[in-house]
Design an enzyme around this catalytic site. Structure first.
Site, PDB file in Angstrom:
ATOM      1  N   GLU A 142       6.957 -16.178 -47.320  1.00 38.20           N
ATOM      2  CA  GLU A 142       7.855 -16.919 -48.188  1.00 38.20           C
ATOM      3  C   GLU A 142       9.244 -16.835 -47.574  1.00 38.20           C
ATOM      4  O   GLU A 142       9.526 -15.925 -46.799  1.00 38.20           O
ATOM      5  CB  GLU A 142       7.876 -16.296 -49.593  1.00 38.20           C
ATOM      6  CG  GLU A 142       8.886 -15.157 -49.782  1.00 38.20           C
ATOM      7  CD  GLU A 142       8.584 -13.912 -48.965  1.00 38.20           C
ATOM      8  OE1 GLU A 142       7.436 -13.744 -48.537  1.00 38.20           O
ATOM      9  OE2 GLU A 142       9.502 -13.093 -48.736  1.00 38.20           O
ATOM     10  N   SER A 178      24.579  -8.456 -42.471  1.00 36.03           N
ATOM     11  CA  SER A 178      23.130  -8.675 -42.378  1.00 36.03           C
ATOM     12  C   SER A 178      22.736  -9.947 -41.645  1.00 36.03           C
ATOM     13  O   SER A 178      21.657 -10.006 -41.065  1.00 36.03           O
ATOM     14  CB  SER A 178      22.528  -8.677 -43.780  1.00 36.03           C
ATOM     15  OG  SER A 178      23.210  -9.612 -44.605  1.00 36.03           O
ATOM     16  N   LYS A 213      16.151  -9.793 -40.523  1.00 38.68           N
ATOM     17  CA  LYS A 213      14.772 -10.034 -40.948  1.00 38.68           C
ATOM     18  C   LYS A 213      13.751  -9.800 -39.835  1.00 38.68           C
ATOM     19  O   LYS A 213      12.611  -9.424 -40.092  1.00 38.68           O
ATOM     20  CB  LYS A 213      14.627 -11.460 -41.480  1.00 38.68           C
ATOM     21  CG  LYS A 213      15.409 -11.723 -42.765  1.00 38.68           C
ATOM     22  CD  LYS A 213      14.815 -11.005 -43.956  1.00 38.68           C
ATOM     23  CE  LYS A 213      15.472 -11.427 -45.262  1.00 38.68           C
ATOM     24  NZ  LYS A 213      14.973 -10.619 -46.417  1.00 38.68           N
TER      25      LYS A 213
END
Lengths: 412, 275
Positions: free
Chosen positions: A120, A387, A98
């Site tokens: 969010e 990930s 991210k």
């Protein structure tokens, strides 16, 4: 068959943010000017070598890129077939992919003169990555998070607060990621002139799906290069988990024009294929508009968004990025799903055989990879986008397994 | 002078504004959520609004993820959907309401719902229900060609919105496209009652009037007769949403006749401020 080179799969979106028929910009007029501003700021940044130099420097020294491509030796032996490799996004600063996006968007916010950031978050990884970028640049940070996710991802909530972010639990609707996006959008409606919304996935109105994909594409670009250097060729298959789909989009995008590489997106199959039991938009949904773009959506006959379920907070979302819908309809990417139970089993398997605690989101992709590898010859190579790391999930997994918080009761 | 009702939704809205102008009045446009607390009450409330001096009404079609709406309207949508509300039910209630009176009723609907049903079918259903047009809060100019064409063919209004963040050239383009009236959003933000009117609103409305011939209604944040009076001094009318939705929510246990009387008083006070 038509020559695929005539129109590259990668040459999207168009000027209206369309990936084929998907994407677009379905937002209240209040947000139109800010989205235009973002589009212009991004175009200027892309053309500015100083922007790329600053972002590349951060990705290297702050995030720790490039992340390694690791041969998963004991998992490969266990599967007894194709070779499995991990692209180690879990080794990124903050423990997931991210951060690639939040640093890029924070730099864009600064270019636009906006010093307040909202975001969010579902699993909390995007919230942590946003809080991290804001701390690094001295920006005010507010993170909306569904109250249910605040409960099941407590370590990330604590870490966001440590870095100075305000975490606002969202009690409306299903109290998960979808409701957190609604609340962030509502905040933005009233704060748009001074605030940038760092959306965390390849979803939302144009230009977000394109910007997030571009920032995440560093994953796939590195993987292409590492495969060529370490393996001497591109892999046979690349697999990633898909909720909104940002790690998958970033991994797949540099591969989509390499038509001999099989691309597989794994959605959250939840408890079953019954409506409400899963979060597999591409597997079970239909085209609809959610959070500003046209894409596959889990919805009822009237267009009301359906309730969804996944053991993984980061995949617990009834929509998906529009580029995935485009790839699905083209047949360029295969989308499948893996159940809660299979993902939890993959978590155990990879923890024990590789010494890596994967995130529950990632565990969905790992479950598919382990199963598929068993059915393919040892000459083939499967790359999994690992990930994120699973520290955030450890307590919830212990709870689901009926174990003590210290893990006692785990079979030796 | 003919006594036949004008045929199209746009014509009915125009006739309503013409009648108000002739009487030296501005139009009050209340908003109610369909199905909160239930559709029978909604039909009765719509009749009460017309009796109490409303010029037109926006009927909010509940949607699960309304990003333009504040907590009051959002909660009313959640309550209505929680009771199993369907689009078919909303259209049926609209048909009953429009059959009972002449007040134009417009559907306030998310484009998510329109797209899912299909533009042609949604417009046909609205036409059959006697609705006069649509306000689609999440459909910007660039994405609206298909719905615009369908509405024009059906004679239904497609009311556009301009906001404080809309640049002037874009606002002019939106104003030119709007049919029925132009919705001037008073503040950058979601729906919901506010105490003050924002600075600059009066100048913005005056400028918009130089850009379009359609009437201009101001909405978002308007809840009191004083605010309505201030808006009516410059615009062609005022839209009152969350305040009425809140009143209905707080009166959920009130017997229907008492509730309708209360709604009637609330709206009559606002309508009186439009004189």
């Amino acid at each position: 068959m038509a020559a695929p080179s005539a129109a590259l799969v990668s040459s999207v979106p168009d000027a209206y943010g369309r990936f084929g028929r998907y994407g677009g910009r379905y937002v209240p007029e209040t947000l139109s000017a800010a989205l235009d501003q973002l589009e212009h700021a991004y175009a200027e940044a892309q053309a500015d070598p100083a922007f790329h130099a600053e972002l590349d420097g951060l990705l290297s020294a702050f995030v720790g890129r490039p992340t390694p491509l690791l041969f998963a030796k004991r998992l490969t032996e266990h599967a007894g077939g194709a070779q499995i490799y991990f692209k180690r996004e879990d080794l990124s600063h903050t423990g997931a992919h991210k951060i690639n996006n939040t640093l890029g968007q924070a730099l864009l916010a600064i270019r636009m003169g906006k010093r307040r950031i909202i975001a969010e978050t579902g699993a909390g990884q995007h919230g942590v990555a946003t809080a991290t970028a804001c701390a690094r640049f001295g920006l005010e940070c507010v993170v909306y998070m569904g109250a249910e996710d605040v409960r099941r991802q407590a370590p990330n909530v604590r870490n966001m607060r440590f870095m100075g972010a305000e975490v606002r639990p969202v009690e409306s609707g299903s109290r998960t990621l979808r409701d957190a996006i609604n609340e962030a959008m509502r905040d933005w409606m009233g704060s748009v002139e001074t605030t940038h919304y760092i959306i965390g996935s390849v979803v939302g109105p144009h230009p977000f799906p394109r910007i997030v994909r571009d920032f995440q594409s560093v994953i796939g670009r590195e993987t292409v290069e590492q495969c060529r250097r370490q393996l001497g060729r591109l892999p046979d298959a690349v697999v990633a988990c898909v909720g909104g789909g940002s790690n998958a989009a970033g991994m797949f995008y540099p591969f989509v024009d390499h038509h001999d590489v099989r691309l597989v997106g794994v959605e959250a199959g939840g408890r079953s294929g019954q409506a409400g039991d899963h979060a597999a938009s591409l597997s079970y949904g239909s085209p609809g508009i959610l959070h500003g773009s046209l894409s596959y959506v889990l919805q009822d006959q009237d267009g009301q968004t359906a309730d969804v379920h996944s053991v993984s907070a980061g995949l617990d979302y009834p929509g998906v990025g529009p580029e995935h819908s485009y790839w699905r309809d083209l047949g360029r990417v295969e989308y499948t799903s893996v159940t809660d139970g299979a993902a939890l089993d993959a978590f155990d398997l990879v923890a024990r055989r590789e010494g890596v605690l994967p995130a529950l989101e990632t565990s969905h992709a790992l479950a598919w990879a382990a199963r598929e590898a068993a059915a393919r010859p040892p000459s083939e190579i499967i790359v999994v986008c690992l990930s994120g790391r699973g520290d955030k999930d450890a307590a919830e997994i212990a709870r689901l397994r009926g174990l003590a918080a210290d893990g006692s009761g785990v079979r030796a | 002078m003919t006594t036949t009702a004008p045929a199209t939704g746009i014509a009915r809205i125009e006739a309503m504004f013409a009648a108000h102008r002739a009487a030296g009045r501005k139009a009050l446009a209340p908003f109610v959520t369909a199905g909160d607390p239930d559709l029978d009450t909604t039909v009765a409330v719509l009749a009460a609004l017309a009796r109490s001096g409303a010029g037109l009404c926006e009927l909010g079609v509940p949607y699960s993820d309304p990003i333009a709406d504040g907590p009051v309207i959002q909660a009313s949508y959640t309550r209505a959907l929680g009771k199993g509300l369907t689009l078919a039910g909303v259209f049926d209630a609209a048909r009953r309401a429009t059959a009972a009176g002449a007040m134009p009723i417009l559907a306030m609907a998310s484009y998510s719902l329109i797209f899912r049903r299909g533009i042609d079918r949604f417009v046909a259903d609205a036409l059959a229900a006697g609705l006069a047009g649509f306000v689609v809060p999440d459909l910007p100019l660039e994405e609206s060609d298909d719905l615009d064409a369908a509405c024009r063919a059906a004679g239904l209004a497609l009311v556009r919105l301009v906001t404080p963040t809309t640049p002037p050239d874009r606002a002019a383009a939106i104003a030119r496209k709007s049919t029925g009236f132009l919705y001037c959003v008073s503040v950058a933000g979601v729906t919901g009652a506010r105490t003050d009117l924002p600075a600059g609103l009066v100048d913005r409305v005056r400028w918009l009037k130089t850009q379009t011939d359609v009437p201009i209604l101001v909405g978002f944040g308007i809840s009191s007769p004083e605010q309505v009076r201030a808006v009516a001094a410059v615009a062609d009318g005022a839209i009152v949403g969350s305040a009425l939705v809140k009143l209905l929510a707080e009166s959920a246990t009130t017997p229907r006749d008492a509730l309708l009387a209360e709604v009637g008083r609330f709206v009559a006070d606002l309508a009186a401020a439009c004189g």
